[in-house]
Design a protein around this motif. Structure first.
Motif, PDB file in Angstrom:
ATOM      1  N   MET A  36       2.460 -10.139   3.271  1.00 48.82           N
ATOM      2  CA  MET A  36       1.189 -10.959   2.329  1.00 48.82           C
ATOM      3  C   MET A  36       0.666  -9.481   1.685  1.00 48.82           C
ATOM      4  O   MET A  36       0.317  -8.605   2.134  1.00 48.82           O
ATOM      5  N   PRO A  37       0.504  -9.923   0.334  1.00 47.11           N
ATOM      6  CA  PRO A  37      -0.286  -8.908  -0.717  1.00 47.11           C
ATOM      7  C   PRO A  37      -1.673  -8.785  -0.232  1.00 47.11           C
ATOM      8  O   PRO A  37      -2.514 -10.146  -0.442  1.00 47.11           O
ATOM      9  N   ALA A  38      -2.311  -7.708  -0.151  1.00 45.35           N
ATOM     10  CA  ALA A  38      -3.596  -7.804   0.036  1.00 45.35           C
ATOM     11  C   ALA A  38      -4.496  -8.072  -1.458  1.00 45.35           C
ATOM     12  O   ALA A  38      -3.963  -7.473  -2.547  1.00 45.35           O
ATOM     13  N   ALA A  39      -5.386  -8.507  -1.187  1.00 44.00           N
ATOM     14  CA  ALA A  39      -6.259  -8.973  -2.568  1.00 44.00           C
ATOM     15  C   ALA A  39      -6.653  -7.675  -3.080  1.00 44.00           C
ATOM     16  O   ALA A  39      -7.005  -6.657  -2.244  1.00 44.00           O
ATOM     17  N   GLU A  40      -7.224  -7.515  -4.341  1.00 43.04           N
ATOM     18  CA  GLU A  40      -7.558  -6.288  -4.883  1.00 43.04           C
ATOM     19  C   GLU A  40      -8.814  -5.676  -4.111  1.00 43.04           C
ATOM     20  O   GLU A  40      -9.750  -6.440  -3.862  1.00 43.04           O
ATOM     21  N   GLY A  41      -8.894  -4.675  -3.558  1.00 43.57           N
ATOM     22  CA  GLY A  41      -9.772  -4.058  -3.204  1.00 43.57           C
ATOM     23  C   GLY A  41      -9.898  -4.217  -1.606  1.00 43.57           C
ATOM     24  O   GLY A  41     -10.954  -3.800  -0.901  1.00 43.57           O
ATOM     25  N   GLN A  42      -9.269  -5.183  -0.963  1.00 42.97           N
ATOM     26  CA  GLN A  42      -9.308  -5.566   0.600  1.00 42.97           C
ATOM     27  C   GLN A  42      -8.035  -5.064   1.380  1.00 42.97           C
ATOM     28  O   GLN A  42      -7.954  -5.697   2.391  1.00 42.97           O
ATOM     29  N   THR A  43      -7.291  -3.925   0.984  1.00 47.06           N
ATOM     30  CA  THR A  43      -6.345  -3.504   1.743  1.00 47.06           C
ATOM     31  C   THR A  43      -6.843  -3.060   3.161  1.00 47.06           C
ATOM     32  O   THR A  43      -6.358  -3.490   4.343  1.00 47.06           O
ATOM     33  N   GLU A  44      -7.839  -2.336   3.145  1.00 45.37           N
ATOM     34  CA  GLU A  44      -8.316  -1.788   4.232  1.00 45.37           C
ATOM     35  C   GLU A  44      -9.138  -2.849   5.309  1.00 45.37           C
ATOM     36  O   GLU A  44      -8.733  -2.975   6.293  1.00 45.37           O
ATOM     37  N   ALA A  45      -9.503  -3.830   4.676  1.00 50.38           N
ATOM     38  CA  ALA A  45     -10.313  -4.824   5.243  1.00 50.38           C
ATOM     39  C   ALA A  45      -9.307  -5.845   5.974  1.00 50.38           C
ATOM     40  O   ALA A  45      -9.181  -6.143   6.914  1.00 50.38           O
ATOM     41  N   PHE A  46      -8.142  -5.989   5.098  1.00 50.68           N
ATOM     42  CA  PHE A  46      -7.169  -7.030   5.650  1.00 50.68           C
ATOM     43  C   PHE A  46      -6.312  -6.227   6.918  1.00 50.68           C
ATOM     44  O   PHE A  46      -5.779  -6.847   7.688  1.00 50.68           O
ATOM     45  N   ALA A  47      -6.245  -4.962   6.919  1.00 55.94           N
ATOM     46  CA  ALA A  47      -5.326  -4.284   7.805  1.00 55.94           C
ATOM     47  C   ALA A  47      -6.231  -4.195   9.063  1.00 55.94           C
ATOM     48  O   ALA A  47      -5.694  -4.367  10.193  1.00 55.94           O
ATOM     49  N   PHE A  68       3.759  -8.088  15.812  1.00 58.83           N
ATOM     50  CA  PHE A  68       3.646  -6.978  15.157  1.00 58.83           C
ATOM     51  C   PHE A  68       2.768  -7.209  13.832  1.00 58.83           C
ATOM     52  O   PHE A  68       3.188  -8.134  12.980  1.00 58.83           O
ATOM     53  N   ALA A  69       1.621  -6.439  13.765  1.00 56.88           N
ATOM     54  CA  ALA A  69       1.038  -6.178  12.302  1.00 56.88           C
ATOM     55  C   ALA A  69       1.572  -4.938  11.661  1.00 56.88           C
ATOM     56  O   ALA A  69       1.383  -4.106  12.706  1.00 56.88           O
ATOM     57  N   LEU A  70       1.743  -5.314  10.380  1.00 60.20           N
ATOM     58  CA  LEU A  70       2.466  -4.193   9.760  1.00 60.20           C
ATOM     59  C   LEU A  70       1.755  -3.804   8.377  1.00 60.20           C
ATOM     60  O   LEU A  70       1.224  -4.783   7.945  1.00 60.20           O
ATOM     61  N   GLN A  71       1.992  -2.742   8.019  1.00 61.92           N
ATOM     62  CA  GLN A  71       1.608  -2.423   6.648  1.00 61.92           C
ATOM     63  C   GLN A  71       2.518  -1.497   5.899  1.00 61.92           C
ATOM     64  O   GLN A  71       2.932  -0.326   6.419  1.00 61.92           O
ATOM     65  N   ALA A  72       2.579  -1.650   4.583  1.00 60.42           N
ATOM     66  CA  ALA A  72       3.433  -0.920   3.669  1.00 60.42           C
ATOM     67  C   ALA A  72       2.544  -1.013   2.337  1.00 60.42           C
ATOM     68  O   ALA A  72       2.482  -1.530   1.566  1.00 60.42           O
ATOM     69  N   GLY A 225      22.609  -5.456  -2.007  1.00 57.81           N
ATOM     70  CA  GLY A 225      22.462  -6.551  -1.011  1.00 57.81           C
ATOM     71  C   GLY A 225      21.643  -5.914   0.248  1.00 57.81           C
ATOM     72  O   GLY A 225      20.797  -6.871   0.946  1.00 57.81           O
ATOM     73  N   VAL A 226      21.743  -4.649   0.703  1.00 55.82           N
ATOM     74  CA  VAL A 226      21.265  -4.292   1.837  1.00 55.82           C
ATOM     75  C   VAL A 226      20.273  -3.142   1.507  1.00 55.82           C
ATOM     76  O   VAL A 226      18.993  -3.067   1.830  1.00 55.82           O
ATOM     77  N   VAL A 227      20.430  -1.938   0.932  1.00 57.81           N
ATOM     78  CA  VAL A 227      19.613  -0.890   0.902  1.00 57.81           C
ATOM     79  C   VAL A 227      18.555  -1.449  -0.056  1.00 57.81           C
ATOM     80  O   VAL A 227      17.324  -1.126   0.271  1.00 57.81           O
ATOM     81  N   ALA A 228      18.622  -2.272  -0.998  1.00 57.27           N
ATOM     82  CA  ALA A 228      17.661  -2.707  -2.090  1.00 57.27           C
ATOM     83  C   ALA A 228      16.644  -3.484  -1.181  1.00 57.27           C
ATOM     84  O   ALA A 228      15.548  -3.572  -1.829  1.00 57.27           O
ATOM     85  N   ASN A 229      17.036  -4.023   0.043  1.00 54.38           N
ATOM     86  CA  ASN A 229      16.167  -4.887   0.668  1.00 54.38           C
ATOM     87  C   ASN A 229      15.348  -4.523   1.878  1.00 54.38           C
ATOM     88  O   ASN A 229      15.028  -5.154   2.644  1.00 54.38           O
ATOM     89  N   ILE A 230      15.583  -3.054   2.038  1.00 58.64           N
ATOM     90  CA  ILE A 230      14.884  -2.491   2.937  1.00 58.64           C
ATOM     91  C   ILE A 230      13.684  -2.190   2.829  1.00 58.64           C
ATOM     92  O   ILE A 230      12.975  -1.900   1.840  1.00 58.64           O
ATOM     93  N   HIS A 231      12.611  -2.819   3.887  1.00 60.03           N
ATOM     94  CA  HIS A 231      10.970  -2.807   3.725  1.00 60.03           C
ATOM     95  C   HIS A 231      10.652  -2.072   4.929  1.00 60.03           C
ATOM     96  O   HIS A 231      10.918  -2.395   6.155  1.00 60.03           O
ATOM     97  N   ASN A 232      10.026  -0.968   4.868  1.00 62.54           N
ATOM     98  CA  ASN A 232       9.658   0.036   6.028  1.00 62.54           C
ATOM     99  C   ASN A 232       8.117  -0.187   6.080  1.00 62.54           C
ATOM    100  O   ASN A 232       7.450  -0.276   5.044  1.00 62.54           O
ATOM    101  N   PHE A 233       7.811  -0.188   7.397  1.00 58.79           N
ATOM    102  CA  PHE A 233       6.145  -0.419   7.532  1.00 58.79           C
ATOM    103  C   PHE A 233       5.799   0.498   8.753  1.00 58.79           C
ATOM    104  O   PHE A 233       6.485   0.984   9.434  1.00 58.79           O
ATOM    105  N   ASP A 234       4.533   0.625   8.446  1.00 55.25           N
ATOM    106  CA  ASP A 234       3.797   1.167   9.763  1.00 55.25           C
ATOM    107  C   ASP A 234       3.404   0.246  10.406  1.00 55.25           C
ATOM    108  O   ASP A 234       2.950  -0.938  10.076  1.00 55.25           O
ATOM    109  N   ILE A 235       3.473   0.514  11.865  1.00 56.88           N
ATOM    110  CA  ILE A 235       2.815  -0.593  12.749  1.00 56.88           C
ATOM    111  C   ILE A 235       1.283  -0.365  13.303  1.00 56.88           C
ATOM    112  O   ILE A 235       0.998   0.584  13.494  1.00 56.88           O
ATOM    113  N   LEU A 236       0.581  -1.437  12.653  1.00 60.32           N
ATOM    114  CA  LEU A 236      -0.982  -1.482  12.923  1.00 60.32           C
ATOM    115  C   LEU A 236      -1.364  -1.984  14.508  1.00 60.32           C
ATOM    116  O   LEU A 236      -2.063  -1.426  14.921  1.00 60.32           O
ATOM    117  N   ALA A 237      -0.731  -2.610  14.851  1.00 59.09           N
ATOM    118  CA  ALA A 237      -0.847  -3.196  16.188  1.00 59.09           C
ATOM    119  C   ALA A 237       0.253  -4.325  16.705  1.00 59.09           C
ATOM    120  O   ALA A 237       1.176  -4.648  15.859  1.00 59.09           O
TER     121      ALA A 237
END
Length: 239
Positions: A36-47, A68-72, A225-237
């Protein structure tokens, strides 16, 4: 030696599918992934919102096995495993989903319908490495894979057979799951204590096998098909 190992594993993939499916400790489990993309200016609040949701899931959703709650950067995500489809339905009817619905217009770019619901990817669990040491996990990876035309069953077989290999050969991979979204779309989700665990995973037997067979089995092959679709995240909770 590595090539011989990969050839042996490749030969075993199709003949071991039924056995590994029977040994799957999360057989009949389901999963969901929502980026889910955070609304403008709301990244920290969403996290902060997602991090605060973990205790609620823990206390009110017994059928949610893992959450898992995740953030990139400005993208937030939820990944969860459920005991069955009824548990997944209960999750989406639960307190966290209701709170996210109420706050989506403020927190999520696109609001509830376009920012949350449109990004839900439900799947069935094909194979796993059972979770260990989750309290040490800091980082996660999600990879969506589209099978090459007519290759869905073979890609499913490879992913199904991969779970026990990860369990036997990757001590730094704390959890690994192969998922089937539909007949042609699949995903891999895994978590690690740190980046060294992720690097070991991508240098491991399963990644090597997928690399060798990607041109045949995955739309776009290894790079697109593989490398281009890798999404890495930090784990928030996590639950």
């Amino acid at each position: 030696m590595k090539t011989q190992i990969l050839q042996t594993v490749a030969a075993m993939v199709l003949i071991t599918t039924s056995a590994t499916a029977q040994d799957n400790p999360m057989e009949n489990h389901t999963a969901s992934y929502i980026a889910m993309p955070a609304a403008e200016g709301q990244t920290e609040a969403f996290a902060e919102f997602l991090a605060g949701a973990a205790p609620i899931v823990r206390d009110t959703e017994p059928g949610t096995v893992l959450w898992f709650a995740l953030q990139a950067d400005e993208t937030l995500a939820i990944f969860d495993i459920f005991a069955d489809e009824a548990a997944r339905d209960a999750h989406f009817a639960g307190a966290v989903a209701a709170a996210l619905n109420q706050n989506a217009d403020a927190l999520v770019d696109g609001g509830w319908d376009d920012g949350v619901v449109a990004n839900i990817n439900n799947s069935d669990v094909l194979s796993v490495k059972a979770p260990v040491d989750l309290s040490t996990a800091t980082t996660a990876t999600y990879i969506k894979l589209e099978a090459a035309p007519g290759k869905g069953p073979e890609l499913a077989a490879l992913l199904t057979a991969a779970g026990p290999i990860v369990a036997d050969t990757e001590p730094e991979t704390l959890f690994w799951a192969a998922l089937q979204i539909d007949e042609t779309n699949f995903a891999i989700f895994d978590i690690f204590a740190d980046n060294s665990g992720r690097e070991a995973h991508f240098a491991g037997q399963v990644a090597g096998l997928l690399n060798e067979r990607a041109a045949e089995l995955v739309a776009g092959g290894w790079d697109d098909g593989v490398v281009a679709n890798i999404h890495n995240f930090d784990i928030l909770a996590a639950k």
